[in-house]
Design a protein around this motif. Structure first.
Motif, PDB file in Angstrom:
ATOM      1  N   GLU A  86       0.836  -1.207   0.000  1.00 47.73           N
ATOM      2  CA  GLU A  86       0.000   0.000   0.000  1.00 47.73           C
ATOM      3  C   GLU A  86       0.868   1.253   0.000  1.00 47.73           C
ATOM      4  O   GLU A  86       0.608   2.209  -0.733  1.00 47.73           O
ATOM      5  CB  GLU A  86      -0.922  -0.008   1.227  1.00 47.73           C
ATOM      6  CG  GLU A  86      -1.888   1.161   1.276  1.00 47.73           C
ATOM      7  CD  GLU A  86      -2.784   1.231   0.046  1.00 47.73           C
ATOM      8  OE1 GLU A  86      -3.190   0.169  -0.457  1.00 47.73           O
ATOM      9  OE2 GLU A  86      -3.053   2.358  -0.432  1.00 47.73           O
ATOM     10  N   GLY A  89       2.046   2.065  -3.224  1.00 49.71           N
ATOM     11  CA  GLY A  89       0.995   2.422  -4.186  1.00 49.71           C
ATOM     12  C   GLY A  89       0.591   1.280  -5.119  1.00 49.71           C
ATOM     13  O   GLY A  89       0.138   1.524  -6.241  1.00 49.71           O
ATOM     14  N   ARG A  90       0.730   0.046  -4.640  1.00 47.17           N
ATOM     15  CA  ARG A  90       0.488  -1.098  -5.519  1.00 47.17           C
ATOM     16  C   ARG A  90      -0.933  -1.669  -5.365  1.00 47.17           C
ATOM     17  O   ARG A  90      -1.578  -1.486  -4.323  1.00 47.17           O
ATOM     18  CB  ARG A  90       1.512  -2.210  -5.238  1.00 47.17           C
ATOM     19  CG  ARG A  90       2.964  -1.747  -5.300  1.00 47.17           C
ATOM     20  CD  ARG A  90       3.327  -1.155  -6.645  1.00 47.17           C
ATOM     21  NE  ARG A  90       4.636  -0.526  -6.587  1.00 47.17           N
ATOM     22  CZ  ARG A  90       5.688  -0.982  -7.267  1.00 47.17           C
ATOM     23  NH1 ARG A  90       5.588  -2.029  -8.051  1.00 47.17           N
ATOM     24  NH2 ARG A  90       6.840  -0.341  -7.182  1.00 47.17           N
ATOM     25  N   GLY A  97      -3.747   0.615  -3.309  1.00 48.50           N
ATOM     26  CA  GLY A  97      -2.871   1.709  -3.742  1.00 48.50           C
ATOM     27  C   GLY A  97      -3.521   3.076  -3.701  1.00 48.50           C
ATOM     28  O   GLY A  97      -2.890   4.066  -4.036  1.00 48.50           O
ATOM     29  N   LYS A  98      -4.758   3.144  -3.247  1.00 47.90           N
ATOM     30  CA  LYS A  98      -5.449   4.443  -3.267  1.00 47.90           C
ATOM     31  C   LYS A  98      -5.124   5.319  -2.066  1.00 47.90           C
ATOM     32  O   LYS A  98      -5.354   6.532  -2.101  1.00 47.90           O
ATOM     33  CB  LYS A  98      -6.958   4.223  -3.324  1.00 47.90           C
ATOM     34  CG  LYS A  98      -7.443   3.850  -4.719  1.00 47.90           C
ATOM     35  CD  LYS A  98      -8.917   3.550  -4.727  1.00 47.90           C
ATOM     36  CE  LYS A  98      -9.411   3.397  -6.152  1.00 47.90           C
ATOM     37  NZ  LYS A  98     -10.695   2.708  -6.211  1.00 47.90           N
ATOM     38  N   ALA A  99      -4.640   4.712  -0.988  1.00 49.18           N
ATOM     39  CA  ALA A  99      -4.505   5.482   0.254  1.00 49.18           C
ATOM     40  C   ALA A  99      -3.053   5.808   0.599  1.00 49.18           C
ATOM     41  O   ALA A  99      -2.735   6.947   0.919  1.00 49.18           O
ATOM     42  CB  ALA A  99      -5.158   4.707   1.405  1.00 49.18           C
ATOM     43  N   GLY A 100      -2.189   4.793   0.597  1.00 51.62           N
ATOM     44  CA  GLY A 100      -0.777   5.044   0.865  1.00 51.62           C
ATOM     45  C   GLY A 100      -0.415   5.191   2.334  1.00 51.62           C
ATOM     46  O   GLY A 100      -1.209   4.888   3.229  1.00 51.62           O
ATOM     47  N   PHE A 329       1.287  -1.945 -10.261  1.00 47.71           N
ATOM     48  CA  PHE A 329       0.484  -0.775  -9.951  1.00 47.71           C
ATOM     49  C   PHE A 329      -0.950  -1.084 -10.382  1.00 47.71           C
ATOM     50  O   PHE A 329      -1.169  -1.897 -11.286  1.00 47.71           O
ATOM     51  CB  PHE A 329       1.006   0.449 -10.703  1.00 47.71           C
ATOM     52  CG  PHE A 329       2.224   1.061 -10.073  1.00 47.71           C
ATOM     53  CD1 PHE A 329       2.120   1.799  -8.901  1.00 47.71           C
ATOM     54  CD2 PHE A 329       3.483   0.899 -10.638  1.00 47.71           C
ATOM     55  CE1 PHE A 329       3.234   2.367  -8.307  1.00 47.71           C
ATOM     56  CE2 PHE A 329       4.608   1.459 -10.047  1.00 47.71           C
ATOM     57  CZ  PHE A 329       4.484   2.193  -8.879  1.00 47.71           C
ATOM     58  N   PRO A 330      -1.925  -0.459  -9.755  1.00 52.32           N
ATOM     59  CA  PRO A 330      -3.302  -0.728 -10.184  1.00 52.32           C
ATOM     60  C   PRO A 330      -3.532  -0.234 -11.617  1.00 52.32           C
ATOM     61  O   PRO A 330      -2.922   0.761 -12.028  1.00 52.32           O
ATOM     62  CB  PRO A 330      -4.145   0.069  -9.186  1.00 52.32           C
ATOM     63  CG  PRO A 330      -3.228   1.033  -8.526  1.00 52.32           C
ATOM     64  CD  PRO A 330      -1.841   0.508  -8.652  1.00 52.32           C
ATOM     65  N   PRO A 331      -4.385  -0.926 -12.374  1.00 51.91           N
ATOM     66  CA  PRO A 331      -4.726  -0.420 -13.711  1.00 51.91           C
ATOM     67  C   PRO A 331      -5.462   0.914 -13.586  1.00 51.91           C
ATOM     68  O   PRO A 331      -6.175   1.136 -12.601  1.00 51.91           O
ATOM     69  CB  PRO A 331      -5.640  -1.497 -14.290  1.00 51.91           C
ATOM     70  CG  PRO A 331      -6.112  -2.289 -13.129  1.00 51.91           C
ATOM     71  CD  PRO A 331      -5.099  -2.156 -12.035  1.00 51.91           C
ATOM     72  N   VAL A 332      -5.294   1.784 -14.576  1.00 52.37           N
ATOM     73  CA  VAL A 332      -5.842   3.140 -14.453  1.00 52.37           C
ATOM     74  C   VAL A 332      -7.363   3.157 -14.281  1.00 52.37           C
ATOM     75  O   VAL A 332      -7.897   4.069 -13.646  1.00 52.37           O
ATOM     76  CB  VAL A 332      -5.427   4.051 -15.636  1.00 52.37           C
ATOM     77  CG1 VAL A 332      -3.938   4.322 -15.596  1.00 52.37           C
ATOM     78  CG2 VAL A 332      -5.851   3.482 -16.967  1.00 52.37           C
ATOM     79  N   GLU A 334      -8.999   1.558 -12.293  1.00 53.52           N
ATOM     80  CA  GLU A 334      -9.287   1.491 -10.862  1.00 53.52           C
ATOM     81  C   GLU A 334      -9.460   2.876 -10.241  1.00 53.52           C
ATOM     82  O   GLU A 334     -10.030   3.022  -9.164  1.00 53.52           O
ATOM     83  CB  GLU A 334      -8.170   0.736 -10.124  1.00 53.52           C
ATOM     84  CG  GLU A 334      -8.259  -0.771 -10.267  1.00 53.52           C
ATOM     85  CD  GLU A 334      -9.546  -1.335  -9.683  1.00 53.52           C
ATOM     86  OE1 GLU A 334      -9.925  -0.942  -8.569  1.00 53.52           O
ATOM     87  OE2 GLU A 334     -10.181  -2.157 -10.367  1.00 53.52           O
ATOM     88  N   ALA A 335      -8.910   3.885 -10.907  1.00 53.30           N
ATOM     89  CA  ALA A 335      -9.030   5.253 -10.368  1.00 53.30           C
ATOM     90  C   ALA A 335     -10.492   5.654 -10.201  1.00 53.30           C
ATOM     91  O   ALA A 335     -10.809   6.512  -9.381  1.00 53.30           O
ATOM     92  CB  ALA A 335      -8.321   6.244 -11.285  1.00 53.30           C
ATOM     93  N   LEU A 336     -11.367   5.054 -10.982  1.00 51.18           N
ATOM     94  CA  LEU A 336     -12.774   5.478 -10.969  1.00 51.18           C
ATOM     95  C   LEU A 336     -13.677   4.546 -10.160  1.00 51.18           C
ATOM     96  O   LEU A 336     -14.888   4.738 -10.122  1.00 51.18           O
ATOM     97  CB  LEU A 336     -13.292   5.601 -12.404  1.00 51.18           C
ATOM     98  CG  LEU A 336     -12.499   6.575 -13.289  1.00 51.18           C
ATOM     99  CD1 LEU A 336     -13.004   6.541 -14.729  1.00 51.18           C
ATOM    100  CD2 LEU A 336     -12.580   8.004 -12.747  1.00 51.18           C
ATOM    101  N   VAL A 339     -16.144   4.868  -5.637  1.00 49.38           N
ATOM    102  CA  VAL A 339     -16.534   6.211  -5.206  1.00 49.38           C
ATOM    103  C   VAL A 339     -17.795   6.111  -4.339  1.00 49.38           C
ATOM    104  O   VAL A 339     -17.929   6.797  -3.330  1.00 49.38           O
ATOM    105  CB  VAL A 339     -16.775   7.131  -6.415  1.00 49.38           C
ATOM    106  CG1 VAL A 339     -17.198   8.517  -5.950  1.00 49.38           C
ATOM    107  CG2 VAL A 339     -15.510   7.227  -7.256  1.00 49.38           C
TER     108      VAL A 339
END
Lengths: 342, 322
Positions: A86, A89-90, A97-100, A329-332, A334-336, A339
């Motif tokens: 984490e 960022g993995r 990987g969203k929090a760090g 790393f997470p696939p992009v 995952e950014a969405l 929520v």
């Protein structure tokens, strides 16, 4: 003094402290290689606090933490692989990987998201305690925070609410600047930046149970936390503990002075010449070395056993570093995600 | 010599305000940059040591104190630090400072400047990456400035100070080392946007770090034969609709880059001009580049995916040219 626990329990507590120490050292190494994303805070020097408090908790208790949460996560039993991933960022990290680093999180251990705002977590911990009381559960909420949190208004509001409604909270204020002269306004170091000399006075005048505990003494931490938990379960409300530790001389970013802990300092009194100005740290103020010395003195462990334990822990952390580095790393896309719950 | 590095120029701008008037003070726990830039800020702090109130982690308290100090004759420049920390002081910034002049029927002035390093700073994660400006635009009575160029930060700060309005200076963590190249544009008056690159094909609007990205995008577009006009908003409150309308009247095309979330953002406010004053000027729909409506993720690939990057601005502008 070591807590009143069996030899196995004492050794397990020591193992966790070593695990935290090696984990944090690995973070520092990784940060130098740009593998840690964002600024980070290590728990070196405070291991006896997290491990001591966590030793008295039940699975159903809540644990809350701040930006300095790595040690709390591991003391609660988190998987070092996922915790480090984490921080890197993995995708395999506890939060994908969203929090760090600032936001340690292990919900399966009743360890909700840590807050990166110094006093932001205190009202939240008061809220989980309210829910525990409302639901008539025999559990408590424990919240760890730094002395800096006491500079923010949210801390006072949370303490007042917890005291007012006798909520089952253990407030653990980790003052990692015990060496700073205790006077209004502190000394040259930025914390404590307080007009109040004794932080426990604030909670005491609210009618809360309070205690000042030596953070080098895991037994004292353990006893204070156990008593606080028992009082909370009996319905006697919150406790405020100030646990004092000394500033790790390597912790003053960006100058990292001491590097890796040599566990042989437990029995070898030699302090390397280049670190002589930090002699006090090696001789007195390092809780990992202090506990190791106690284990030796009490005959609970031999030198060889301590070295073996250290080797095992170091191996586990090396594995964690490998795991984190090899994790993607997470696939992009995952950014969405996540929520909303539904 | 004219200073071209943004960070150095802003430190000079603050110093100039302090040199001009001994009632200008700094209140706050943070510098004007991160740790990496403290060497540039240190001379300012050394020069004005006795006029800097170094605070505990008490944003609500010291922002409120600054409001009081402003009422009583000082001009406080309040360094809040990370933009997200403005939320810790929200009641004073949005519910006290902006109301006082109006509610006193124009009798009590609150000349104060709050400064924070807002924005996506790279791996700050959700709690250290806030862009509070769009929310602050809902605080009537609060002026918002967002300088982005070395030549503009001094004039903008000076104008804000002279305006005696409570002002929020939206600074950006990534602006410090940005270098301004070419001949600087003459700073327009407070409240007016600046055309930092004239062009005829498409209008690209930005502010703060996004303005830097817009300028870079315009350079790339020029290489591809597209002549972009770049507008630096400079102030978000008030927002200069006239300059944007004049430009779009010429180009008929508009791209807005804004790190805020899409809804009720700076970009949406700019776009809304064309439902009113600018109605009929557009040949194509407005292209708004915002950060998607998700808490800012830590992991670098996720974060980079969501930022209004230069290549996204280029692509958006090219898409309008077809």
């Amino acid at each position: 003094m070591l807590p009143v626990m069996s030899r196995d329990q004492c050794l397990e507590a020591f193992r966790k402290m070593l695990l935290i120490r090696r984990f944090e050292e690995a973070c520092i190494d990784a940060a130098a290689k740009q593998q840690v994303h964002g600024h980070y805070h290590v728990y070196i020097g405070q291991e006896a606090t997290g491990v001591g408090v966590m030793s008295v908790l039940d699975k159903g208790d809540f644990v809350h933490s701040t930006h300095r949460n790595h040690g709390h996560l591991l003391a609660r039993g988190a998987d070092p692989d996922r915790a480090l991933a984490e921080i890197f960022g993995r995708a395999t990290g506890y939060s994908g990987g969203k929090a760090g680093t600032l936001h340690g999180c292990a919900p399966d251990l009743n360890f909700p998201l840590s807050s990166g705002i110094v006093a932001g977590i205190l009202p939240i911990s008061t809220g989980t305690a309210y829910a525990l009381k409302y639901r008539k559960l025999p559990n408590v909420s424990v919240v760890f925070f730094g002395d800096g949190a006491m500079e923010e208004g949210a801390a006072y509001e949370a303490l007042n609410l917890a005291a007012l409604w006798k909520l089952p909270v253990i407030f653990v204020c980790e003052n990692n600047t015990a060496e700073v002269e205790r006077k209004p306004g502190g000394a040259q170091y930025h914390a404590p930046n307080m007009s109040i000399v004794e932080l426990t006075d604030i909670a005491r005048i609210m009618g809360m149970n309070t205690g000042i505990v030596d953070g080098l003494d895991m037994g004292a931490v353990w006893t204070a936390a156990r008593d606080a938990r028992e009082r909370a379960i009996r319905g006697e409300g919150a406790t405020f503990l100030e646990v004092r530790t000394h500033t790790w001389p390597g912790g003053q970013y960006p100058t990292l002075v001491t590097g890796r802990t040599d566990i042989r300092h437990t029995w070898n009194g030699e302090v390397p010449a280049e670190f002589s100005k930090h002699e006090k740290w090696f001789r007195r103020n390092d809780p990992v070395l202090s506990i190791a010395r106690e284990l030796l003195t009490l005959g609970m462990a031999k030198q060889a056993e301590i070295e073996k334990l250290d080797a095992e822990v170091t191996r586990a952390i090396n594995e964690a570093v490998k795991f984190a580095n090899e994790s993607p790393f997470p696939p992009v896309e995952e950014a969405l995600t996540h929520v909303w719950p539904h | 010599m004219t200073e071209t590095m943004f960070g150095k120029a802003k430190v000079k701008a603050v110093g100039d305000l302090m040199r001009a008037d001994e009632n200008v003070v700094i209140i706050g726990g943070a510098g004007f940059g991160g740790l990496l830039h403290s060497k540039y800020v240190k001379p300012l702090f050394d020069e004005f040591d006795s006029r800097i109130l170094r605070t505990p982690i008490a944003e609500l308290g010291f922002c409120g104190m600054a409001v009081g100090a402003a009422i009583a004759g000082l001009y406080p420049i309040v360094t809040i630090g990370t933009g997200s920390f403005a939320f810790e002081a929200w009641p004073q910034i949005v519910n006290e400072a902006p109301n006082i002049f109006y509610m006193s029927d124009g009798k009590v002035k609150v000349p104060v400047m709050f400064q924070a390093l807002g924005g996506i700073r790279i791996s700050g994660a959700a709690q250290h990456s806030a862009r509070p400006q769009a929310m602050l635009m809902q605080a009537a009575g609060l002026q918002i400035i967002a300088p982005s160029r070395a030549s503009d930060v001094g004039p903008l700060l000076k104008a804000a100070r002279e305006s005696e309005r409570p002002t929020f200076w939206i600074d950006h963590a990534l602006l410090f080392e940005e270098q301004e190249t070419g001949t600087p544009v003459k700073p327009p008056p407070l409240g007016k946007a600046a055309i930092v690159r004239p062009g005829k094909d498409v209008t690209i609007v930005g502010y703060s770090i996004d303005l830097i990205r817009c300028v870079k995008a315009a350079v790339e577009l020029a290489q591809q034969g597209i002549d972009a006009e770049v507008i630096d908003l400079r102030t978000l409150s008030p927002l200069d609709a006239d300059t944007i309308c004049e430009s779009v009247g010429k180009t008929g095309r508009l791209v807005v880059a804004d790190e805020c979330y899409p809804a009720a953002s700076v970009a949406s406010e700019v776009a809304s001009i064309f439902t009113g004053k600018g109605f009929g000027l557009l040949k194509k729909p407005v292209q708004r580049l915002n950060f998607a409506a998700v808490p800012v993720p830590l992991s670098p690939p996720l974060e980079m995916h969501l930022i209004p990057r230069v290549d996204k601005i280029v692509a958006a502008a090219k898409g309008l040219m077809g």
